[in-house]
Design a protein around this motif. Structure first.
Motif, PDB file in Angstrom:
ATOM      1  N   LEU A  27    -163.679 -56.135  60.856  1.00  0.00           N
ATOM      2  CA  LEU A  27    -163.553 -54.711  60.583  1.00  0.00           C
ATOM      3  C   LEU A  27    -164.543 -53.982  61.470  1.00  0.00           C
ATOM      4  CD1 LEU A  27    -162.494 -52.367  58.753  1.00  0.00           C
ATOM      5  CD2 LEU A  27    -164.534 -52.751  57.378  1.00  0.00           C
ATOM      6  N   GLN A  28    -164.061 -53.013  62.237  1.00  0.00           N
ATOM      7  CA  GLN A  28    -164.943 -52.216  63.087  1.00  0.00           C
ATOM      8  C   GLN A  28    -164.764 -50.748  62.747  1.00  0.00           C
ATOM      9  OE1 GLN A  28    -164.157 -53.189  67.240  1.00  0.00           O
ATOM     10  NE2 GLN A  28    -166.027 -54.385  67.218  1.00  0.00           N
ATOM     11  N   CYS A  29    -165.886 -50.086  62.486  1.00  0.00           N
ATOM     12  CA  CYS A  29    -165.876 -48.651  62.236  1.00  0.00           C
ATOM     13  C   CYS A  29    -166.737 -47.979  63.289  1.00  0.00           C
ATOM     14  CB  CYS A  29    -166.400 -48.335  60.840  1.00  0.00           C
ATOM     15  SG  CYS A  29    -165.314 -48.957  59.527  1.00  0.00           S
ATOM     16  N   ASN A  30    -166.306 -46.786  63.693  1.00  0.00           N
ATOM     17  CA  ASN A  30    -166.955 -46.068  64.779  1.00  0.00           C
ATOM     18  C   ASN A  30    -167.200 -44.631  64.359  1.00  0.00           C
ATOM     19  OD1 ASN A  30    -167.034 -44.307  67.080  1.00  0.00           O
ATOM     20  ND2 ASN A  30    -166.407 -46.032  68.331  1.00  0.00           N
ATOM     21  N   CYS A  31    -168.352 -44.092  64.711  1.00  0.00           N
ATOM     22  CA  CYS A  31    -168.673 -42.677  64.495  1.00  0.00           C
ATOM     23  C   CYS A  31    -169.281 -42.111  65.769  1.00  0.00           C
ATOM     24  CB  CYS A  31    -169.692 -42.506  63.370  1.00  0.00           C
ATOM     25  SG  CYS A  31    -169.003 -42.719  61.736  1.00  0.00           S
ATOM     26  N   SER A  32    -168.867 -40.904  66.117  1.00  0.00           N
ATOM     27  CA  SER A  32    -169.426 -40.215  67.281  1.00  0.00           C
ATOM     28  C   SER A  32    -169.974 -38.864  66.841  1.00  0.00           C
ATOM     29  CB  SER A  32    -168.355 -40.007  68.353  1.00  0.00           C
ATOM     30  OG  SER A  32    -167.902 -41.244  68.835  1.00  0.00           O
ATOM     31  N   PHE A  33    -171.196 -38.583  67.269  1.00  0.00           N
ATOM     32  CA  PHE A  33    -171.864 -37.325  66.916  1.00  0.00           C
ATOM     33  C   PHE A  33    -172.330 -36.602  68.171  1.00  0.00           C
ATOM     34  CE2 PHE A  33    -172.478 -40.070  63.228  1.00  0.00           C
ATOM     35  CZ  PHE A  33    -172.188 -39.218  62.177  1.00  0.00           C
ATOM     36  N   HIS A  34    -172.470 -35.287  68.048  1.00  0.00           N
ATOM     37  CA  HIS A  34    -173.007 -34.463  69.129  1.00  0.00           C
ATOM     38  C   HIS A  34    -174.066 -33.546  68.535  1.00  0.00           C
ATOM     39  CE1 HIS A  34    -173.239 -30.839  71.668  1.00  0.00           C
ATOM     40  NE2 HIS A  34    -173.059 -31.699  72.664  1.00  0.00           N
ATOM     41  N   GLY A  35    -175.129 -33.323  69.270  1.00  0.00           N
ATOM     42  CA  GLY A  35    -176.166 -32.386  68.846  1.00  0.00           C
ATOM     43  C   GLY A  35    -177.263 -32.327  69.887  1.00  0.00           C
ATOM     44  N   THR A  45    -173.868 -51.482  67.093  1.00  0.00           N
ATOM     45  CA  THR A  45    -174.184 -51.137  68.481  1.00  0.00           C
ATOM     46  C   THR A  45    -174.094 -49.622  68.612  1.00  0.00           C
ATOM     47  OG1 THR A  45    -171.870 -51.454  69.130  1.00  0.00           O
ATOM     48  CG2 THR A  45    -173.358 -53.292  69.497  1.00  0.00           C
ATOM     49  N   SER A  46    -175.051 -49.045  69.297  1.00  0.00           N
ATOM     50  CA  SER A  46    -175.074 -47.592  69.505  1.00  0.00           C
ATOM     51  C   SER A  46    -175.255 -47.294  70.980  1.00  0.00           C
ATOM     52  CB  SER A  46    -176.213 -46.958  68.709  1.00  0.00           C
ATOM     53  OG  SER A  46    -175.987 -47.118  67.326  1.00  0.00           O
ATOM     54  N   THR A  47    -174.595 -46.232  71.426  1.00  0.00           N
ATOM     55  CA  THR A  47    -174.697 -45.778  72.800  1.00  0.00           C
ATOM     56  C   THR A  47    -175.056 -44.302  72.788  1.00  0.00           C
ATOM     57  OG1 THR A  47    -172.919 -47.304  73.387  1.00  0.00           O
ATOM     58  CG2 THR A  47    -173.468 -45.621  75.000  1.00  0.00           C
ATOM     59  N   ILE A  48    -176.036 -43.936  73.596  1.00  0.00           N
ATOM     60  CA  ILE A  48    -176.454 -42.536  73.701  1.00  0.00           C
ATOM     61  C   ILE A  48    -176.225 -42.082  75.135  1.00  0.00           C
ATOM     62  CG2 ILE A  48    -178.398 -40.938  73.555  1.00  0.00           C
ATOM     63  CD1 ILE A  48    -179.606 -42.873  71.449  1.00  0.00           C
ATOM     64  N   ILE A  49    -175.465 -41.001  75.274  1.00  0.00           N
ATOM     65  CA  ILE A  49    -175.235 -40.399  76.588  1.00  0.00           C
ATOM     66  C   ILE A  49    -175.464 -38.895  76.427  1.00  0.00           C
ATOM     67  CG2 ILE A  49    -173.575 -39.985  78.443  1.00  0.00           C
ATOM     68  CD1 ILE A  49    -172.144 -42.565  77.546  1.00  0.00           C
ATOM     69  N   GLY A  50    -176.591 -38.427  76.948  1.00  0.00           N
ATOM     70  CA  GLY A  50    -176.926 -37.003  76.815  1.00  0.00           C
ATOM     71  C   GLY A  50    -177.002 -36.620  75.353  1.00  0.00           C
ATOM     72  N   PRO A  51    -176.270 -35.558  74.945  1.00  0.00           N
ATOM     73  CA  PRO A  51    -176.325 -35.108  73.551  1.00  0.00           C
ATOM     74  C   PRO A  51    -175.343 -35.843  72.628  1.00  0.00           C
ATOM     75  CG  PRO A  51    -175.089 -33.535  74.848  1.00  0.00           C
ATOM     76  CD  PRO A  51    -175.580 -34.596  75.805  1.00  0.00           C
ATOM     77  N   TRP A  52    -174.661 -36.878  73.135  1.00  0.00           N
ATOM     78  CA  TRP A  52    -173.677 -37.616  72.345  1.00  0.00           C
ATOM     79  C   TRP A  52    -174.226 -38.977  71.928  1.00  0.00           C
ATOM     80  CZ3 TRP A  52    -172.361 -34.928  76.741  1.00  0.00           C
ATOM     81  CH2 TRP A  52    -171.494 -33.855  76.567  1.00  0.00           C
ATOM     82  N   THR A  53    -173.964 -39.324  70.672  1.00  0.00           N
ATOM     83  CA  THR A  53    -174.315 -40.655  70.169  1.00  0.00           C
ATOM     84  C   THR A  53    -173.056 -41.275  69.589  1.00  0.00           C
ATOM     85  OG1 THR A  53    -176.534 -39.935  69.582  1.00  0.00           O
ATOM     86  CG2 THR A  53    -175.788 -41.968  68.593  1.00  0.00           C
ATOM     87  N   ASN A  54    -172.758 -42.479  70.020  1.00  0.00           N
ATOM     88  CA  ASN A  54    -171.621 -43.226  69.505  1.00  0.00           C
ATOM     89  C   ASN A  54    -172.165 -44.508  68.880  1.00  0.00           C
ATOM     90  OD1 ASN A  54    -168.719 -43.698  69.276  1.00  0.00           O
ATOM     91  ND2 ASN A  54    -169.122 -45.414  70.641  1.00  0.00           N
ATOM     92  N   SER A  55    -171.738 -44.809  67.647  1.00  0.00           N
ATOM     93  CA  SER A  55    -172.221 -46.010  66.968  1.00  0.00           C
ATOM     94  C   SER A  55    -171.038 -46.750  66.352  1.00  0.00           C
ATOM     95  CB  SER A  55    -173.236 -45.635  65.891  1.00  0.00           C
ATOM     96  OG  SER A  55    -173.796 -46.801  65.323  1.00  0.00           O
ATOM     97  N   THR A  56    -171.070 -48.076  66.494  1.00  0.00           N
ATOM     98  CA  THR A  56    -170.019 -48.934  65.951  1.00  0.00           C
ATOM     99  C   THR A  56    -170.661 -49.989  65.067  1.00  0.00           C
ATOM    100  OG1 THR A  56    -168.675 -48.620  67.932  1.00  0.00           O
ATOM    101  CG2 THR A  56    -168.127 -50.502  66.542  1.00  0.00           C
ATOM    102  N   ILE A  57    -170.056 -50.215  63.903  1.00  0.00           N
ATOM    103  CA  ILE A  57    -170.508 -51.287  63.017  1.00  0.00           C
ATOM    104  C   ILE A  57    -169.356 -52.262  62.851  1.00  0.00           C
ATOM    105  CG2 ILE A  57    -169.882 -50.084  60.878  1.00  0.00           C
ATOM    106  CD1 ILE A  57    -172.415 -51.379  59.614  1.00  0.00           C
ATOM    107  N   SER A  58    -169.667 -53.539  62.943  1.00  0.00           N
ATOM    108  CA  SER A  58    -168.677 -54.592  62.725  1.00  0.00           C
ATOM    109  C   SER A  58    -169.070 -55.350  61.471  1.00  0.00           C
ATOM    110  CB  SER A  58    -168.646 -55.555  63.914  1.00  0.00           C
ATOM    111  OG  SER A  58    -168.307 -54.870  65.092  1.00  0.00           O
TER     112      SER A  58
END
Length: 137
Positions: A24-32, A59-72
């Motif tokens: 099961l993989q869930c993903n969330c992307s945030f901006h701020g 696993t999390s990836t940060i690019i500028g004001p965006w953060t993307n995180s995935t949990i398995s």
């Protein structure tokens, strides 16, 4: 929360999803601005990304004001569980909640295990009751 300064923005959830393949993989992307931090919570308790039980992998990836995180999640939940991703910066917090449902075979397995334990313990209690009743008579 502090009032955003010019050029600053509160955290916003841009996207969240889950998929089930081998895991099961869930993903969330945030901006701020400043860039939000992301935390995963299972049943309201923060997921320990450094845990050695290997149930979760984050696993999390940060690019500028965006953060993307995935949990398995390795394996399937045996009970209904809530999973939440939370993104926040000093100007705001945004969350997304996901409910994990076990498959029917898993629920049946847990039910049968509980039923068998109940029958065994009930039999033991009944036998002890009759044993002491015979001793008293």
């Amino acid at each position: 929360m502090a009032e955003p300064r010019e050029g600053s923005t509160p955290t916003r959830l841009l996207y969240s999803s889950c998929s089930l393949e081998k895991t099961l993989q869930c993903n969330c992307s945030f901006h701020g601005i400043p860039t939000p931090s992301v935390q995963w919570l299972m049943e309201g308790v923060p997921v320990d990304v450094n845990s050695t039980d290997n149930i979760f992998q984050v696993t999390s990836t940060i690019i500028g004001p965006w953060t993307n995180s995935t949990i398995s999640l390795i394996g399937e939940p045996e009970i209904v569980m809530s999973l939440r991703c939370e993104g926040k910066n000093q100007y705001g917090t945004h969350t997304s909640s996901i409910f994990l449902l076990p498959d029917k075979r898993s629920v049946y397995s847990v039910f049968m295990k509980g039923l068998i334990q109940g029958l065994v313990y009930g039999s033991i209690a009944s036998a002890l009751f009759f044993f002491f009743l015979v001793l008293l008579a």
